[in-house]
Design an enzyme around this catalytic site. Structure first.
Site, mmCIF file in Angstrom:
data_model
loop_
_atom_site.group_PDB
_atom_site.id
_atom_site.type_symbol
_atom_site.label_atom_id
_atom_site.label_comp_id
_atom_site.label_asym_id
_atom_site.label_seq_id
_atom_site.Cartn_x
_atom_site.Cartn_y
_atom_site.Cartn_z
ATOM 1 N N GLU A 171 -19.654 -56.920 -122.462
ATOM 2 C CA GLU A 171 -20.613 -57.253 -123.503
ATOM 3 C C GLU A 171 -21.964 -57.570 -122.853
ATOM 4 O O GLU A 171 -22.032 -58.172 -121.784
ATOM 5 C CB GLU A 171 -20.116 -58.469 -124.277
ATOM 6 N N LYS A 193 -19.775 -55.422 -133.776
ATOM 7 C CA LYS A 193 -18.992 -56.658 -133.749
ATOM 8 C C LYS A 193 -18.922 -57.313 -135.128
ATOM 9 O O LYS A 193 -19.957 -57.558 -135.758
ATOM 10 C CB LYS A 193 -19.618 -57.609 -132.728
ATOM 11 N N CYS A 251 -15.427 -59.430 -127.394
ATOM 12 C CA CYS A 251 -15.444 -60.854 -127.075
ATOM 13 C C CYS A 251 -14.787 -61.755 -128.126
ATOM 14 O O CYS A 251 -13.566 -61.842 -128.196
ATOM 15 C CB CYS A 251 -16.879 -61.289 -126.794
#
Length: 352
Positions: free
Chosen positions: A111, A186, A228
């Site tokens: 990321e 995301k 993440c």
């Protein structure tokens, strides 16, 4: 010579960088002498003597018959991004080229591989659309090296940039021709206040993605894309697994407080419950005076074993993906067949 051992840790030195990788040979594999390993890597590298760890056999049901040398090799890159986009690209491209020289078919970047700015204003200023100069450099890199790239979290100016003045945290998957084959934005934004780690409000600059992306077929297996904080939501990983994912990837920039407490246990849990490989490329070290990341990039197999791991500092680790092992495990432990949606419902709408 046949041995029921694992090769432990190799450390490869080149150009001042330390590349740490673990190569695990399953029981019944042939352990090759050092002089036979050299051609499998590349010339010009100094390889310390291999050390042999103690016996660590899997249960008989987990025994594998395929040769590890025929399995696809993936590389997991660990970097320390800064606000300097050109410097970050040079670091990442060096690791990707090293991965290609070592024979990887796919390299994973963490990321925020493109940059980590000092504040929200800097993040928005440095962001680019997918059609921008930086992604063009990575498409050229993928073509040049002939391998797939998982670009784990690109600061993307989407089509709604003019209206929202916010970006997306976008996981881009490139094939070995440099074409974008998937882009996942995301969905879970990191708006938290952890004592000792400082507040993080990702939504100040970022829009949540609208959907999950179906798993993508790659030379290493079918990959489900996440980023993440997504790893804290098992519904997402289970949905991807039910849609056919064999590898889940969580490119990350974990903090120094949550990292030691939660990083490995969450990744291993996601691997065990989905019976997937989990690949997690991570940011490490101090990015600037306001932020640092935990590191410890790793690959976990479907049994929950950490089969490759980076330690401190930039570098890469390598792992072979054994889909035969994955299929045998799912056959012997058929948890997805044992689910009870009549009691707790389905996880969500099927992916397209």
């Amino acid at each position: 010579m046949k041995e029921k051992f694992e090769i432990s840790r190799n450390v490869v030195f080149q150009g001042g960088l330390v590349f740490r990788f673990l190569t695990f040979l399953r029981p019944r594999f042939t352990i090759r002498p050092c002089h036979q390993l050299l051609p499998l890597l590349c010339t010009g590298l100094r390889i310390p003597q291999l050390s042999i760890a103690g016996t660590h056999s899997r249960p008989r049901a987990m025994a594998i018959s395929s040769s590890s040398w025929e399995l696809p090799l993936v590389a997991v890159c660990q970097v320390t991004s800064t606000p300097d986009k050109q410097q970050n690209f040079e670091t990442c491209s060096e690791l990707v080229r090293e991965a290609a020289r070592l024979g990887a078919c796919l390299a994973f970047l963490p990321e925020a591989f493109d940059f980590i700015a000092r504040d929200t204003t800097g993040t928005l200023h440095l962001s680019e659309p997918l059609s921008g100069n930086l992604l063009e450099k990575y498409t050229q890199l993928a073509r040049e090296c002939g391998l797939w790239l998982s670009l784990g979290g690109f600061h993307e100016r989407g089509q709604d940039w003019e209206q929202t003045q916010k970006i997306y945290n976008c996981h881009v998957l490139l094939n070995n021709q440099g074409s974008i084959v998937a882009a996942y934005r995301k969905t879970h934004l990191y708006d938290v206040e952890i004592p000792g780690q400082g507040p993080m409000h990702e939504s100040n600059s970022t829009m949540p993605g609208p959907r999950l992306e179906p798993p993508v077929s790659t030379p290493a297996g079918k990959i489900g894309l996440a980023i993440c904080y997504d790893m804290r939501f098992p519904e997402l990983s289970l949905t991807l697994a039910q849609a056919g994912a064999e590898i889940l990837t969580y490119p990350s920039a974990f903090g120094s407080v949550t990292g030691p407490a939660h990083w490995e246990v969450l990744l291993r849990a996601r691997a065990i419950e989905t019976q997937c490989y989990v690949v997690a490329a991570a940011q490490c070290g101090r990015h600037h005076e306001k932020r640092a990341s935990y590191g410890h990039s790793m690959v976990v197999d479907p049994w929950g074993t950490v089969v490759a791991r980076c330690s401190d500092g930039p570098g890469l680790c390598l792992a072979r993906i054994d889909l035969n092992h994955l299929r045998q495990l799912r056959q012997h432990l058929p948890v997805f067949q044992h689910r009870r949606p009549d009691l707790y419902g389905n996880l969500g709408h099927p992916l397209p």
